[in-house]
Design a protein around this motif. Structure first.
Motif, PDB file in Angstrom:
ATOM      1  N   GLU A 139      32.880  23.900  59.149  1.00 65.49           N
ATOM      2  CA  GLU A 139      33.239  23.657  60.556  1.00 65.49           C
ATOM      3  C   GLU A 139      34.749  23.533  60.756  1.00 65.49           C
ATOM      4  N   PHE A 140      35.468  23.316  59.680  1.00 65.01           N
ATOM      5  CA  PHE A 140      36.926  23.201  59.792  1.00 65.01           C
ATOM      6  C   PHE A 140      37.635  24.489  59.364  1.00 65.01           C
ATOM      7  N   GLY A 141      36.861  25.535  59.157  1.00 64.71           N
ATOM      8  CA  GLY A 141      37.450  26.826  58.787  1.00 64.71           C
ATOM      9  C   GLY A 141      38.083  26.820  57.417  1.00 64.71           C
ATOM     10  N   ILE A 142      37.548  25.988  56.512  1.00 65.21           N
ATOM     11  CA  ILE A 142      38.116  25.910  55.152  1.00 65.21           C
ATOM     12  C   ILE A 142      37.089  26.477  54.169  1.00 65.21           C
ATOM     13  N   PRO A 143      37.266  27.707  53.704  1.00 64.52           N
ATOM     14  CA  PRO A 143      36.327  28.247  52.735  1.00 64.52           C
ATOM     15  C   PRO A 143      36.557  27.641  51.343  1.00 64.52           C
ATOM     16  N   VAL A 144      35.472  27.542  50.596  1.00 64.81           N
ATOM     17  CA  VAL A 144      35.553  27.023  49.224  1.00 64.81           C
ATOM     18  C   VAL A 144      34.937  28.077  48.310  1.00 64.81           C
ATOM     19  N   TYR A 145      35.702  28.497  47.331  1.00 65.45           N
ATOM     20  CA  TYR A 145      35.264  29.571  46.425  1.00 65.45           C
ATOM     21  C   TYR A 145      35.254  29.080  44.984  1.00 65.45           C
ATOM     22  N   GLU A 146      34.549  29.850  44.160  1.00 64.65           N
ATOM     23  CA  GLU A 146      34.504  29.522  42.729  1.00 64.65           C
ATOM     24  C   GLU A 146      34.793  30.786  41.925  1.00 64.65           C
ATOM     25  N   ILE A 147      35.604  30.620  40.895  1.00 68.39           N
ATOM     26  CA  ILE A 147      35.813  31.712  39.940  1.00 68.39           C
ATOM     27  C   ILE A 147      35.186  31.276  38.627  1.00 68.39           C
ATOM     28  N   ARG A 148      34.428  32.173  38.022  1.00 70.09           N
ATOM     29  CA  ARG A 148      33.835  31.892  36.708  1.00 70.09           C
ATOM     30  C   ARG A 148      34.440  32.811  35.668  1.00 70.09           C
ATOM     31  N   PRO A 149      35.498  32.352  34.986  1.00 70.59           N
ATOM     32  CA  PRO A 149      36.040  33.186  33.916  1.00 70.59           C
ATOM     33  C   PRO A 149      35.080  33.235  32.728  1.00 70.59           C
ATOM     34  N   GLY A 150      35.195  34.332  31.976  1.00 71.29           N
ATOM     35  CA  GLY A 150      34.443  34.457  30.728  1.00 71.29           C
ATOM     36  C   GLY A 150      35.323  34.064  29.561  1.00 71.29           C
ATOM     37  N   ILE A 151      35.598  35.009  28.678  1.00 71.95           N
ATOM     38  CA  ILE A 151      36.411  34.712  27.484  1.00 71.95           C
ATOM     39  C   ILE A 151      37.836  35.174  27.764  1.00 71.95           C
ATOM     40  N   ILE A 152      38.713  34.206  28.004  1.00 73.07           N
ATOM     41  CA  ILE A 152      40.089  34.507  28.421  1.00 73.07           C
ATOM     42  C   ILE A 152      41.047  34.021  27.325  1.00 73.07           C
ATOM     43  N   ALA A 153      42.039  34.847  26.998  1.00 77.81           N
ATOM     44  CA  ALA A 153      42.992  34.497  25.919  1.00 77.81           C
ATOM     45  C   ALA A 153      44.009  33.471  26.413  1.00 77.81           C
ATOM     46  N   THR A 154      43.818  32.227  26.036  1.00 77.91           N
ATOM     47  CA  THR A 154      44.752  31.140  26.370  1.00 77.91           C
ATOM     48  C   THR A 154      44.771  30.162  25.196  1.00 77.91           C
ATOM     49  N   ASP A 155      45.569  29.112  25.338  1.00 77.80           N
ATOM     50  CA  ASP A 155      45.573  28.080  24.289  1.00 77.80           C
ATOM     51  C   ASP A 155      44.188  27.471  24.086  1.00 77.80           C
ATOM     52  N   MET A 156      43.420  27.389  25.182  1.00 79.29           N
ATOM     53  CA  MET A 156      42.100  26.766  25.078  1.00 79.29           C
ATOM     54  C   MET A 156      41.195  27.506  24.100  1.00 79.29           C
ATOM     55  N   THR A 157      41.338  28.823  24.046  1.00 86.60           N
ATOM     56  CA  THR A 157      40.458  29.622  23.186  1.00 86.60           C
ATOM     57  C   THR A 157      41.139  30.033  21.872  1.00 86.60           C
ATOM     58  N   ALA A 158      42.369  29.529  21.645  1.00 85.03           N
ATOM     59  CA  ALA A 158      43.108  29.943  20.440  1.00 85.03           C
ATOM     60  C   ALA A 158      42.330  29.603  19.166  1.00 85.03           C
ATOM     61  N   GLY A 159      41.653  28.477  19.162  1.00 85.60           N
ATOM     62  CA  GLY A 159      40.947  28.035  17.960  1.00 85.60           C
ATOM     63  C   GLY A 159      39.687  28.836  17.648  1.00 85.60           C
ATOM     64  N   VAL A 160      39.209  29.602  18.608  1.00 83.60           N
ATOM     65  CA  VAL A 160      37.971  30.378  18.371  1.00 83.60           C
ATOM     66  C   VAL A 160      38.244  31.884  18.475  1.00 83.60           C
ATOM     67  N   ARG A 161      39.534  32.230  18.335  1.00 83.32           N
ATOM     68  CA  ARG A 161      39.912  33.635  18.552  1.00 83.32           C
ATOM     69  C   ARG A 161      39.181  34.582  17.600  1.00 83.32           C
ATOM     70  N   GLU A 162      39.170  34.224  16.304  1.00 81.52           N
ATOM     71  CA  GLU A 162      38.539  35.150  15.337  1.00 81.52           C
ATOM     72  C   GLU A 162      37.036  35.256  15.563  1.00 81.52           C
ATOM     73  N   LYS A 163      36.441  34.106  15.860  1.00 76.55           N
ATOM     74  CA  LYS A 163      34.995  34.102  16.117  1.00 76.55           C
ATOM     75  C   LYS A 163      34.661  35.016  17.303  1.00 76.55           C
ATOM     76  N   TYR A 164      35.440  34.888  18.394  1.00 72.85           N
ATOM     77  CA  TYR A 164      35.166  35.712  19.574  1.00 72.85           C
ATOM     78  C   TYR A 164      35.563  37.172  19.331  1.00 72.85           C
ATOM     79  N   ASP A 165      36.623  37.399  18.546  1.00 75.04           N
ATOM     80  CA  ASP A 165      36.976  38.786  18.181  1.00 75.04           C
ATOM     81  C   ASP A 165      35.766  39.474  17.550  1.00 75.04           C
ATOM     82  N   ARG A 166      35.126  38.737  16.632  1.00 74.77           N
ATOM     83  CA  ARG A 166      33.963  39.300  15.929  1.00 74.77           C
ATOM     84  C   ARG A 166      32.805  39.550  16.892  1.00 74.77           C
ATOM     85  N   LEU A 167      32.564  38.568  17.770  1.00 70.42           N
ATOM     86  CA  LEU A 167      31.451  38.725  18.715  1.00 70.42           C
ATOM     87  C   LEU A 167      31.685  39.930  19.629  1.00 70.42           C
ATOM     88  N   ILE A 168      32.941  40.114  20.031  1.00 68.73           N
ATOM     89  CA  ILE A 168      33.260  41.232  20.937  1.00 68.73           C
ATOM     90  C   ILE A 168      33.139  42.566  20.189  1.00 68.73           C
TER      91      ILE A 168
END
Ligand SMILES: NC(=O)c1ccc[n+]([C@@H]2O[C@H](COP(=O)([O-])OP(=O)(O)OC[C@H]3O[C@@H](n4cnc5c(N)ncnc54)[C@H](O)[C@@H]3O)[C@@H](O)[C@H]2O)c1
Length: 260
Positions: A183-212
């Protein structure tokens, strides 16, 4: 001196996906406030990158899970820019150690839920109330809220259950605030990232490389980049999907596409 530009607050924008979103929104003509836990020296290069895209910048060293820090951040944004048009709830953490759901601790659950869900929930509540006030003062005001959730909202990883529960909760949060703020004209959206290369995933890089490479878990067979997520956030913040709210854009290279 206030610039009159739209203003975006991006949590966790000291690096990774949040930084890419902050840069992209700066390129779209927003001034940008960054909320992160690092001391300012550690994020100076990030702030320069955002400022280099033409934005006025503000750094708020603050923990999204702290009520006092959230209030301090919004007060600082008001003081510096006088307005808030776009909130991006991006800050988030993985469990410090991945642990089987049959053994994981309550302490880790509480930490992850406070940062990934409770913090963004109440930051959104406060920001939404401010956006409503702006809308009442100026009928042309158009706010927008973007939640960076994860495919973990719908993909079960029993080795980090608390993370999955936090992202599933954020997904309901998207729907709740979308329903309330329409009612206030404020939309709310969500983004769902998958496997993105950042510091957060640095520790599982090889594991995900293999899965990919070997298991073919992706349709588009490469790691996601923070910019892939940022471009979607920019589209939402620009108002390109204005007749839409509470909706999700999944950025996962086809990971969650059912195939036979
Ligand atoms: N990288 C991925 O594969 C991936 C996939 C799906 C979803 N996500 C989500 O995207 C968001 C960003 O992730 P990323 O990969 O860029 O992670 P990252 O660890 O590289 O960056 C996260 C940023 O958030 C900040 N942060 C952490 N706790 C905070 C707190 N309490 N208060 C304020 N800031 C805090 C960190 O300091 C860091 O700068 C997270 O919510 C994450 O759950 C990431």
């Amino acid at each position: 001196m206030k610039s009159g530009k739209r203003v975006a607050l991006v949590t966790g924008a000291g690096r990774g996906i949040g930084l890419a979103i902050a840069e992209e929104l700066a390129g779209e003509g927003c001034d940008v406030a960054v909320m992160d836990v690092h001391d300012e020296a550690a994020v100076s290069a990030a702030l320069e990158r955002i400022g280099g895209r033409g934005a006025g910048t503000l750094y708020c060293r603050a923990d999204v899970s702290s009520a006092a820090d959230r209030a301090k951040t919004l007060a600082a944004v008001e003081e510096r820019f006088g307005r808030l048009d776009v909130l991006v709830n991006n800050a988030g953490v993985a469990p410090r150690a991945r642990a089987d759901i049959l053994e994981a601790t309550e302490e880790s659950y509480e930490r992850v839920m406070k940062i990934n869900l409770q913090g963004p929930y109440f930051l959104t509540q406060a920001a939404a109330n401010w956006m409503i006030r702006q809308r009442r003062e100026n009928g042309a005001f158009s706010g927008c809220i973007i939640n960076v959730a994860s495919i973990s909202a719908v993909v079960a990883s029993p080795g980090r259950g608390e993370y999955c529960v936090s992202k599933a909760g954020m997904s309901m949060m998207t729907q709740l605030f979308a329903a309330r703020l329409g009612e206030f004209g404020i939309p709310v959206y969500e983004i769902r990232p998958g496997i993105i290369a950042t510091d957060m995933t640095a520790g599982v890089r090889e594991k995900y490389d293999r899965l990919i490479a070997e298991k073919g878990i992706l349709v588009q067979s490469r790691w996601g980049r923070p910019e892939d997520v940022a471009r979607v956030a920019a589209m939402m913040a620009r108002g390109d999907i204005a007749y839409s709210t509470g909706q999700i854009v999944t950025v996962d290279g086809g990971f969650t596409l059912r195939r036979l």
